[in-house]
Design a protein around this motif. Structure first.
Motif, short mmCIF file in Angstrom:
data_model
loop_
_atom_site.label_atom_id
_atom_site.label_comp_id
_atom_site.label_asym_id
_atom_site.label_seq_id
_atom_site.Cartn_x
_atom_site.Cartn_y
_atom_site.Cartn_z
N THR A 1 0.84 -1.21 0.00
CA THR A 1 0.00 0.00 0.00
C THR A 1 0.87 1.24 0.00
N TRP A 2 0.27 2.36 -0.42
CA TRP A 2 0.96 3.64 -0.40
C TRP A 2 1.30 4.05 1.03
N GLU A 3 0.41 3.75 1.95
CA GLU A 3 0.67 4.11 3.35
C GLU A 3 1.92 3.39 3.87
N GLY A 4 2.04 2.10 3.54
CA GLY A 4 3.23 1.37 3.94
C GLY A 4 4.49 1.86 3.25
N PHE A 5 4.37 2.20 1.96
CA PHE A 5 5.51 2.67 1.19
C PHE A 5 6.03 4.00 1.74
N ILE A 6 5.13 4.94 2.02
CA ILE A 6 5.54 6.26 2.52
C ILE A 6 6.04 6.16 3.96
N GLY A 7 5.32 5.41 4.79
CA GLY A 7 5.76 5.23 6.17
C GLY A 7 7.11 4.56 6.25
N GLY A 8 7.35 3.57 5.39
CA GLY A 8 8.64 2.90 5.36
C GLY A 8 9.76 3.83 4.94
N PHE A 9 9.47 4.74 4.01
CA PHE A 9 10.50 5.69 3.55
C PHE A 9 10.99 6.58 4.68
N PHE A 10 10.09 7.26 5.37
CA PHE A 10 10.50 8.17 6.43
C PHE A 10 11.16 7.42 7.59
N SER A 11 10.64 6.27 7.92
CA SER A 11 11.22 5.49 9.01
C SER A 11 12.64 5.04 8.66
N THR A 12 12.85 4.64 7.42
CA THR A 12 14.16 4.14 7.01
C THR A 12 15.20 5.25 6.99
#
Length: 463
Positions: free
Chosen positions: A278-289
């Motif tokens: 999902t887009w939510e997982g993709f964006i959340g993963g980006f900032f967290s990483t």
């Protein structure tokens, strides 16, 4: 096209015997009948056995369902949960276990990490080759798996031989047998590959020509993706363990955080190849990483064990990580932009330069790295499989967990060679030590003259 009935069987009869065309003007009716009949038979065989690329996805054999390797004690403990939450707990527990084992291997040193990379490489190769064999085994291709493993051995011999020549020169110098192998390493590697190539040509079966070349290409593409990239992982490790740990941990962090954000907040599908992404997982993963990579770079940059290049010391017969850290791993003061000065109430901040590079590494790991996973998802869909294997409970095969790591390894290697790496004094010294005494003396005289011209050395006064 006729369908093959079962393993090793021949197709049923065709629509009818081929009818010889009428003789051309001036040609006897039976003059070339035997030649035309042979040609018709060859054409019929090619049509019936060689037209593999006209098969659709629906013609591929069904893969057997993957078995559940979750420990029985864990199955009983989670038996009351729904399948969604049960899978969540299994993935979480297994992930923490793998991370703990990874930390243990890190503490055991660089050599154990190299063995880990080699083991993962062999297992990933096995999973992909097994898929090819499973899909095409009904055709009873001769020597497919044997030649696949032989080519894996040849390519590993070439790459690891290159590594030994580059980083173990002083050790090789003491061993006469190794000197011969290193001196003619590339010729030996080519000869080994050529032997496999000839074996492949000799194994060709007329009715399976096209399919055998498909599988030959399958093996070589697998070698390119798996073995070449794992070699780059080891090359990155020799630059310093930090260049190995930060990229790998960034991919792991992105995988975990994207899964968590998608699990709890995911609503918008990201890509059709992976419906659960999902887009939510993709964006959340980006900032967290990015945040994780920045912090991890700060923590690891403090220790020589992680920042020093991995070198082999012949006097102690082991790998060492001792050096004077380069400027990349020394604290520097940076002026803050005006809008951050007001927020942080300070004009400068102390950072390790590597932290800035970690932002580029983390960004690639979170934005481009997932496309390695999407590529793997498309591959699995093409062959109607859920996972590459069932090695890891809740995760699938080893390749399912490392599909993004190989893409990341290539980026790190290119990044180091493009923006970081300079001349390596220890590597140059090792190369000098294996030269003949006359060559070493000529280099010494040339270097001495150069340093005198630079004013670094004083000219020797002749008495």
């Amino acid at each position: 096209m006729l369908e093959l009935r079962h393993r090793g069987s021949c197709p049923g009869p065709g629509p009818g015997p081929a009818v010889a065309p009428p003789p051309r003007e001036g040609e006897a009716a039976g003059g070339d009948h035997e030649t035309e009949s042979t040609s018709d038979k060859e054409t019929d065989i090619d049509d019936r056995y060689g037209d593999l690329d006209s098969r659709g996805d629906s013609d591929l054999p069904e893969s057997p369902p993957s078995s559940d390797r979750t420990p029985e004690i864990l199955q009983k403990a989670l038996s009351g949960l729904s399948s969604r939450w049960k899978n969540w707990w299994i993935r979480g527990i297994v992930t923490l276990t793998m991370i703990s084992l990874f930390f243990l291997i890190i503490s055991m040193g660089s050599f154990m990490l190299m063995l880990l990379v080699l083991g993962i490489q062999v297992k990933c190769f096995h999973e992909i080759i097994t898929i090819g064999y499973r899909v095409y085994h009904s055709y009873d291709l001769p020597w497919f798996r044997t030649l696949s493993w032989y080519f894996l051995l040849c390519v590993n011999y070439f790459f690891y031989g290159e590594t030994v020549a580059d980083y173990f020169a002083t050790f090789v110098q003491r061993e006469e047998q190794l000197q011969f192998l290193i001196r003619y390493h590339r010729f030996i590697s080519f000869a080994l590959y050529l032997a496999g190539f000839c074996m492949f040509v000799l194994s060709l079966v007329k009715k399976h020509y096209r399919l055998q070349f498909y599988m030959f290409a399958w093996t070589h593409v697998t070698l390119l993706i798996i073995v070449t990239q794992s070699h780059l992982v080891i090359q990155n490790l020799f630059e310093g363990m930090i260049w190995f740990l930060v990229p790998i941990s960034s991919v792991i962090c992105n995988d975990i955080t994207a899964y968590l954000f998608g699990f709890f907040f995911g609503r918008t599908p990201l890509i059709k190849l992976s419906p659960k992404k999902t887009w939510e997982g993709f964006i959340g993963g980006f900032f967290s990483t990015v945040v994780f990579g920045f912090i991890a770079a700060y923590m690891l940059s403090k220790y020589q064990y992680f920042v020093c290049p991995v070198e082999y010391r012949s006097d102690v017969n082991s790998f060492v990580t001792e050096c004077e850290p380069s400027e990349l791993f020394q604290l520097q003061s940076y002026s803050l932009p005006p809008f951050l000065r007001a927020v942080l109430r300070r004009e400068t901040v102390s950072l390790y330069p590597f932290q800035i590079h970690s932002i580029a590494l983390s960004t690639f790991a979170s934005l481009i790295g997932p496309f390695g996973g999407f590529f793997a998802s498309g591959f699995k869909r093409a062959f109607k499989i859920k996972d590459f294997a069932d090695t890891i409970p809740g995760h699938g095969g080893i390749m399912d967990r490392f599909d993004c790591q190989y893409l990341m390894a290539t980026f790190v290697h290119v990044y180091i060679t493009s923006f970081i790496r300079g001349p390596n004094p220890s590597k140059v010294l090792q190369q000098l030590l294996v030269l003949q005494p006359e060559q070493q003396l000529n280099i010494y005289k040339t270097l001495k003259t150069h340093l005198i011209e630079k004013g670094i050395l004083q000219p020797t006064l002749k008495v």
